[in-house]
Motif scaffolding. Sequence first.
Motif, PDB file in Angstrom:
ATOM      1  N   THR A   1     -12.188  -5.013   5.312  1.00 46.40           N
ATOM      2  CA  THR A   1     -10.808  -5.037   4.802  1.00 46.40           C
ATOM      3  C   THR A   1     -10.172  -3.959   4.777  1.00 46.40           C
ATOM      4  N   ILE A   2     -10.730  -2.775   5.353  1.00 40.12           N
ATOM      5  CA  ILE A   2     -10.231  -1.583   5.421  1.00 40.12           C
ATOM      6  C   ILE A   2      -8.607  -1.473   6.262  1.00 40.12           C
ATOM      7  N   LYS A   3      -8.763  -2.421   7.084  1.00 39.25           N
ATOM      8  CA  LYS A   3      -7.575  -2.439   7.861  1.00 39.25           C
ATOM      9  C   LYS A   3      -6.043  -2.656   7.007  1.00 39.25           C
ATOM     10  N   ALA A   4      -6.464  -3.315   5.868  1.00 38.20           N
ATOM     11  CA  ALA A   4      -5.170  -3.570   5.000  1.00 38.20           C
ATOM     12  C   ALA A   4      -4.443  -1.952   4.619  1.00 38.20           C
ATOM     13  N   ILE A   5      -5.455  -0.898   4.424  1.00 36.92           N
ATOM     14  CA  ILE A   5      -4.770   0.267   4.096  1.00 36.92           C
ATOM     15  C   ILE A   5      -4.978   1.321   5.021  1.00 36.92           C
ATOM     16  N   GLU A   6      -5.244   0.887   6.473  1.00 43.28           N
ATOM     17  CA  GLU A   6      -5.243   1.621   7.462  1.00 43.28           C
ATOM     18  C   GLU A   6      -4.352   2.807   7.720  1.00 43.28           C
ATOM     19  N   THR A   7      -2.961   2.219   7.569  1.00 43.87           N
ATOM     20  CA  THR A   7      -1.988   3.332   7.640  1.00 43.87           C
ATOM     21  C   THR A   7      -1.945   4.494   6.908  1.00 43.87           C
ATOM     22  N   GLU A   8      -2.547   4.299   5.845  1.00 38.74           N
ATOM     23  CA  GLU A   8      -2.430   5.287   4.720  1.00 38.74           C
ATOM     24  C   GLU A   8      -3.931   6.194   4.158  1.00 38.74           C
ATOM     25  N   ILE A   9      -4.691   5.665   4.910  1.00 34.88           N
ATOM     26  CA  ILE A   9      -6.352   5.913   4.545  1.00 34.88           C
ATOM     27  C   ILE A   9      -6.487   7.579   4.849  1.00 34.88           C
ATOM     28  N   LEU A  10      -5.844   8.183   5.850  1.00 34.97           N
ATOM     29  CA  LEU A  10      -6.010   9.667   6.059  1.00 34.97           C
ATOM     30  C   LEU A  10      -5.078  10.404   5.090  1.00 34.97           C
ATOM     31  N   SER A  11      -3.773   9.659   4.587  1.00 37.44           N
ATOM     32  CA  SER A  11      -3.012  10.507   3.484  1.00 37.44           C
ATOM     33  C   SER A  11      -3.977  10.512   2.258  1.00 37.44           C
ATOM     34  N   ILE A  12      -4.562   9.350   1.864  1.00 39.90           N
ATOM     35  CA  ILE A  12      -5.485   9.186   0.697  1.00 39.90           C
ATOM     36  C   ILE A  12      -6.483  10.132   0.685  1.00 39.90           C
ATOM     37  N   TYR A  13      -7.260  10.373   2.007  1.00 39.48           N
ATOM     38  CA  TYR A  13      -8.279  11.297   1.973  1.00 39.48           C
ATOM     39  C   TYR A  13      -7.767  12.717   1.618  1.00 39.48           C
TER      40      TYR A  13
ATOM     41  N   ILE B   1       0.843  -1.283  -0.030  1.00 40.62           N
ATOM     42  CA  ILE B   1      -0.186   0.029   0.007  1.00 40.62           C
ATOM     43  C   ILE B   1       0.706   1.190  -0.085  1.00 40.62           C
ATOM     44  N   ILE B   2       1.941   1.125   0.770  1.00 44.93           N
ATOM     45  CA  ILE B   2       2.789   2.493   0.654  1.00 44.93           C
ATOM     46  C   ILE B   2       3.516   2.830  -0.519  1.00 44.93           C
ATOM     47  N   GLU B   3       3.852   1.657  -1.224  1.00 42.80           N
ATOM     48  CA  GLU B   3       4.663   1.994  -2.502  1.00 42.80           C
ATOM     49  C   GLU B   3       3.571   2.383  -3.595  1.00 42.80           C
ATOM     50  N   ILE B   4       2.374   1.604  -3.491  1.00 40.90           N
ATOM     51  CA  ILE B   4       1.374   2.082  -4.660  1.00 40.90           C
ATOM     52  C   ILE B   4       0.915   3.597  -4.181  1.00 40.90           C
ATOM     53  N   PHE B   5       0.625   3.943  -2.921  1.00 36.86           N
ATOM     54  CA  PHE B   5       0.189   5.358  -2.766  1.00 36.86           C
ATOM     55  C   PHE B   5       1.270   6.351  -3.091  1.00 36.86           C
ATOM     56  N   HIS B   6       2.588   5.980  -2.861  1.00 35.10           N
ATOM     57  CA  HIS B   6       3.518   6.803  -3.430  1.00 35.10           C
ATOM     58  C   HIS B   6       3.852   7.083  -4.719  1.00 35.10           C
ATOM     59  N   CYS B   7       3.222   6.029  -5.450  1.00 32.50           N
ATOM     60  CA  CYS B   7       3.537   6.018  -7.044  1.00 32.50           C
ATOM     61  C   CYS B   7       2.331   6.650  -7.557  1.00 32.50           C
ATOM     62  N   VAL B   8       1.140   6.632  -7.064  1.00 35.71           N
ATOM     63  CA  VAL B   8      -0.033   7.377  -7.545  1.00 35.71           C
ATOM     64  C   VAL B   8       0.282   8.988  -7.125  1.00 35.71           C
ATOM     65  N   LYS B   9       0.703   9.100  -5.975  1.00 34.48           N
ATOM     66  CA  LYS B   9       1.118  10.553  -5.576  1.00 34.48           C
ATOM     67  C   LYS B   9       2.064  11.380  -6.720  1.00 34.48           C
ATOM     68  N   CYS B  10       3.175  10.764  -6.891  1.00 35.83           N
ATOM     69  CA  CYS B  10       3.940  11.089  -7.912  1.00 35.83           C
ATOM     70  C   CYS B  10       3.487  11.387  -9.216  1.00 35.83           C
ATOM     71  N   ILE B  11       2.684  10.726  -9.957  1.00 35.12           N
ATOM     72  CA  ILE B  11       1.882  10.438 -11.208  1.00 35.12           C
ATOM     73  C   ILE B  11       1.209  11.930 -11.031  1.00 35.12           C
ATOM     74  N   LEU B  12       0.236  12.130 -10.086  1.00 33.03           N
ATOM     75  CA  LEU B  12      -0.321  13.327  -9.843  1.00 33.03           C
ATOM     76  C   LEU B  12       0.517  14.427 -10.031  1.00 33.03           C
ATOM     77  N   GLN B  13       1.780  14.495  -9.533  1.00 32.85           N
ATOM     78  CA  GLN B  13       2.723  15.912  -9.327  1.00 32.85           C
ATOM     79  C   GLN B  13       3.396  15.996 -10.662  1.00 32.85           C
ATOM     80  N   THR B  14       3.693  14.771 -11.560  1.00 29.47           N
ATOM     81  CA  THR B  14       4.760  14.904 -12.419  1.00 29.47           C
ATOM     82  C   THR B  14       4.236  14.658 -13.619  1.00 29.47           C
ATOM     83  N   ASP B  15       3.305  13.658 -13.770  1.00 30.84           N
ATOM     84  CA  ASP B  15       2.877  13.391 -15.098  1.00 30.84           C
ATOM     85  C   ASP B  15       2.305  14.345 -16.084  1.00 30.84           C
ATOM     86  N   PRO B  16       2.848  14.509 -17.347  1.00 29.93           N
ATOM     87  CA  PRO B  16       2.263  15.706 -18.224  1.00 29.93           C
ATOM     88  C   PRO B  16       0.978  15.334 -18.811  1.00 29.93           C
TER      89      PRO B  16
END
Length: 694
Positions: free
Chosen positions: A635-647, A597-612
């Motif tokens: 099943t939300i516990k699987a992304i519990e650590t990053e749910i606030l950052s996603i929101y 989840i951390i790697e995936i969220f970081h990837c999405v964040k970078c795409i939003l910031q850098t993809d043209p």
Amino acid sequence: MDACEEFRKLLLETRNANANKRQVSLKLCSLLVEERGLLRFIQSTLDLDESSQRATTHLQRFHATATIVARMPALSVSESEYFQRLAAQLFDILKLNPRQNAEITEKLWKIAAFICIELNERNTKLTDVHIIEPIANAMQNKHFEQHRLTVKNSLLITNRLVICKFPLSKLFRLFSNLFYIHSKLMKTQSHLKTPVENTLAAFVSSNIRIVYLLENTIFNEHYLYDMFSAKTVTICDEITVDFEFDGEQKNEIEPNLAKIDDIAQAAIGLIEKSSEDFKIEFFLRLMDRMLLSSSPFFKLLLYALIDSLQPSVSNVILNKPSKSIQFVVSNLDRITNTFHSELFDFKEPFSADKEHESKCLDEVLTASLNVSLEIVSQLIDSNKKLNEEDKSLLNYCITSLEKIIDLFANEEIKCVAKNLKSKIMQLNEKKLSSESLECSEVQEAISSLNDSSLPVRAHGLILLRRLVLSKNESVMKEKQRLWINVEACLSDKESYIYLAAIRTLAAFAVVATDDVLPVLLRAFHDKSRTIQERVNIGEVLIFLSKDIGQMANHYSKSFVDAFLRGTKDEDPTIRMSSLSNLGQFCAVLNFGISPYIIEIFHCVKCILQTDPFLEVKRASIMFIHLMLNGMDKNTIKAIETEILSIYRLLKQVYNTTLDDVLQLHCQLGIEQIDRIAKELLTMNTDNLKRIQII
């Protein structure tokens, strides 16, 4: 001071850390080897009253007592003498009559049996000499003064040892004696009948190898003549049995029908209580013995056993066809070869004895043949239970059946053999027709793939997918060539064709995931392929993940790595396809998404910031929506650590972007988070009961 007080005093000394353990052991040993010393020790150390409030169970205390007695660190007498004196006392306890106080007597039996088990673990040889040997001698009516055991005592002691899980392998030598006594007790009202029967049933259920012991017991003449040392055996006070055997072994046992019936009924009663494997093994051993037995007594006994067992074994044979077919094939071959050799062995003219012997052999061969043919008939009639290997084995019967048709004079047997041969040939024809049908379907599917007509190509793909999922042997052998043909359809311009190709490739992947998945992943990143092909292969991967269900967790690293790598591809279409596929795969994973989840969220964040490309940014937010859509409060516990950052990320993009589509995707993602939060905060009322007061 009486013996009970001495025992209690010694046990108290063992709790003293400064006590001399050796001296205590020597004193305890000297008390135990005295007459009735073991019984006094048990009575002084164990509370056998059911009203006891002690925390330990009786069973725990019984085992502890047995360990103390059998594992003495120091002995006041030799080990052999210790075993001998204890054995005499153990026999006295094990043969106690339960009429006076049944509950306490039963507990004493258990303690004595546990001590026997512990003594056996200490020294197996001495256990054989001082415990097993006296029981065996008593059971054979051999009396020795030091043990004072009768036949009745030996039967009851054996039963009580077996009940308490004494190692049965140590008691195998008693099986034959027990069986013959059981055969004589069956028609009586003796109270020993049930204990002896239960003891034998424990033997039969313990090990499949008891089949051979039972067979040797029934058909070994030495057992019949040498089993008992006396002609008349007194089993208990009210029953005296005349075994009609003496010490002189005769050349042949006379066919006594009453004796045959006793042995047959005893054997059948035991076998009925055994497992299916035991029944079929014993039945096949009887069939095997039909050609070996020459004594009229044993012939009649064999016929009685086979005739009684055949109805109950018939169903078992159908449940274990492979073993039965192998036996029948070898038995038919042996019968026909034996008959053939007898038929052409006429170098000397037949004497009267030779003619009688030949007639007896002919009767045995005919009886064995009838049973074998009956088994073959049952197997053929239930051919739905036979696998391909079983059907192939049946073909070996054809040669023997042809010999029967040519050699045997009995018209009824010849007719049965012809009928069975015809049925086996029909089975082969059905097998060949089904194989040819399968081959024709494969050829039809391959030719349809290369057809110029769109409907024909689509039909070929659908037909091939069905053959793949059924694991058709011809398709599996040609898997590599067919894969290439189907893969070529991915670049077809017609959506109906390439979608059918996607489903077919997914079927290949489901059947052989370990082989096909690496090929698909390499093809997804192969830049020499067209963009459309790579996108279609991505869809194949998603179909595969959905089809394999929970097994997707096993391959999750390969899938996630492939799609994350695709998000960095130089082509925006592949990046969007990878994000879409990743979102669907995360929905399949549920809990399995946690490590990524951390790697995936970081990837999405970078795409939003850098993809043209705006389309790629839309796809990244849509990925979050797809991922959240597949989750719930469990099943939300699987992304519990990053749910606030996603929101926060969704809120930020929603408030800063000018693109309506991007805002819509953010709104959808926020709604999914709201849905999950409501589920978590709302009380579950499904299991609440409504109470109405009238």
